[in-house]
Design a protein around this motif. Structure first.
Motif, mmCIF file in Angstrom:
data_model
loop_
_atom_site.group_PDB
_atom_site.id
_atom_site.type_symbol
_atom_site.label_atom_id
_atom_site.label_comp_id
_atom_site.label_asym_id
_atom_site.label_seq_id
_atom_site.Cartn_x
_atom_site.Cartn_y
_atom_site.Cartn_z
ATOM 1 N N THR A 171 112.453 22.126 -13.483
ATOM 2 C CA THR A 171 110.798 21.556 -14.380
ATOM 3 C C THR A 171 112.092 20.742 -15.577
ATOM 4 O O THR A 171 111.117 19.743 -16.143
ATOM 5 C CB THR A 171 110.453 22.304 -15.434
ATOM 6 N N TRP B 125 104.257 20.325 -17.128
ATOM 7 C CA TRP B 125 103.438 19.218 -17.435
ATOM 8 C C TRP B 125 102.832 18.862 -17.478
ATOM 9 O O TRP B 125 103.914 17.933 -16.304
ATOM 10 C CB TRP B 125 104.834 18.625 -18.543
ATOM 11 N N SER C 129 101.340 27.000 -16.364
ATOM 12 C CA SER C 129 102.172 27.782 -16.686
ATOM 13 C C SER C 129 101.908 28.770 -16.064
ATOM 14 O O SER C 129 102.884 29.733 -15.928
ATOM 15 C CB SER C 129 102.978 27.648 -17.875
ATOM 16 N N GLU D 272 103.416 13.818 -21.045
ATOM 17 C CA GLU D 272 104.143 14.870 -22.584
ATOM 18 C C GLU D 272 103.100 15.985 -23.030
ATOM 19 O O GLU D 272 103.325 16.850 -23.708
ATOM 20 C CB GLU D 272 103.840 13.849 -23.622
ATOM 21 N N ARG D 273 102.237 16.692 -21.976
ATOM 22 C CA ARG D 273 101.062 17.271 -22.391
ATOM 23 C C ARG D 273 101.539 18.929 -22.029
ATOM 24 O O ARG D 273 101.766 18.931 -20.327
ATOM 25 C CB ARG D 273 99.636 17.161 -21.805
ATOM 26 N N PRO D 274 102.252 19.380 -22.309
ATOM 27 C CA PRO D 274 102.264 21.345 -21.877
ATOM 28 C C PRO D 274 101.072 22.037 -20.992
ATOM 29 O O PRO D 274 99.585 21.465 -21.790
ATOM 30 C CB PRO D 274 102.484 21.524 -23.021
ATOM 31 N N SER E 89 108.097 26.232 -17.889
ATOM 32 C CA SER E 89 106.460 25.445 -17.850
ATOM 33 C C SER E 89 106.286 24.155 -17.500
ATOM 34 O O SER E 89 106.828 23.396 -16.234
ATOM 35 C CB SER E 89 106.813 25.015 -19.338
#
Ligand SMILES: [Zn+2]
Length: 311
Positions: free
Chosen positions: A129, A242, A252, A245-247, A240
């Motif tokens: 990740t 992504w 996830s 920049e955005r999770p 996680s």
């Protein structure tokens, strides 16, 4: 009776859980420590009170004196370190008990082997990740959604290598043959069972899980799959996905649900075959996993998307 049971029957379990939530732990620990310093075996026998038993009469007398003292005596609560059993025997802890214990004792009580398994999990999560979770997060993440309680416990035990399989049986004479997995003959480690075995249906199930994952994610155009290794399983709570920049929390969570339910299916199947001698084929396993996932979707619609499982 309470004290006798405490010292002869319960003490070992209580030491295993590091005396968490046990009443009178401070006193019992001192008593136990005194007993261990004796060179002979100590036997306990319950006697009826107030029945002309000399020891009992004397004990009553002392208790009476004690109760009537103006000031309480200072009783030494020191223990002889040589006879003290340190820390929780983490192997036998369930996740819930251990979790309550973490803040106070956990880091210090971790064995070197456990530390290295946690490190491997950190490495694997970072490799796949790009984000390295800190050590604490490996276990605290297990208490959070969407991994269900019993599977969290399972993963926790996997981190501590405390399942009864493989190596565990090798040193027990009558059970040594249980160390081998009868379907493929390999040493039955947890890693073998859930990651490597070619004979237990794991492979077919994992292929099905991956296909399902790709099916769900194909509209979005990114079907990138993280191949589970034992490190990924141990660090599963911290995986996680992504988008720059955005999770991608839903994605996830979906991964965690699909994978956790898969390893759970594999483990339960293994137990049913081993212990109950049930015959379970790989299509059976896939069917069980599908059902588990359907149930998860019913219970928790927001966590995972519905589509490929709709009936
Ligand atoms: Zn195998």
């Amino acid at each position: 009776m309470y004290t006798i049971d405490a010292l002869t029957i319960n003490a070992k379990n209580w030491e295993d859980i590091n005396w968490i939530d046990i009443e009178n732990a401070d006193i019992l620990k001192v008593l136990l420590n005194e007993l261990r310093q004796r060179r002979n075996t100590t036997y306990f026998k319950w006697v009826k009170g107030h029945n002309n038993n000399l020891g009992n009469e004397k004990a009553n007398e002392l208790a009476g004196q004690g109760a009537n003292k103006e000031e309480t005596d200072q009783v030494s609560m020191k223990v002889n370190k040589k006879f003290k059993i340190e820390g929780a025997r983490l192997q036998s802890l369930t996740f819930k008990t251990a979790y309550r214990n973490i803040v106070k004792h956990y880091e210090g009580a971790m064995t070197e082997n456990t530390k290295s398994r946690v490190e491997d999990a950190q490495d694997e999560v970072e490799r796949t990740t790009g984000i390295r979770p800190d050590r604490e997060k490996i276990w605290t993440s297990l208490t959070k959604e969407p991994i269900s309680r019993n599977i969290s416990d399972f993963i926790w035990k996997t981190i501590h290598n405390s399942h009864r399989c493989g190596q565990f049986f090798i040193n027990i004479p009558d059970l040594a043959d249980r160390a081998q997995w009868r379907m493929c003959g390999d040493l039955e480690t947890m890693e073998h069972i859930i990651i490597h075995c070619e004979e237990n249906g794991r492979k077919q199930l994992m292929e099905h899980v991956q296909k399902t994952w790709e099916e769900i994610n194909k509209n979005e155009g990114n079907t990138e799959w993280i191949e589970p290794t034992i490190g990924i399983i141990r660090g599963l709570g911290t995986i996680s996905f992504w988008d720059r920049e955005r999770p991608l929390t839903q994605k996830s969570n979906l991964y965690k649900v699909l994978i956790s339910e898969a390893i759970w299916t594999i483990w339960k199947t293994r137990n049913a075959r081993c212990i109950k001698e049930e015959i379970i084929t790989s299509p059976n396993m896939i069917h069980r996993w599908n059902q588990a996932i359907r149930l998860r979707i019913l219970v928790d619609r927001s966590t995972i998307t519905r589509e490929p499982f709709a009936e």
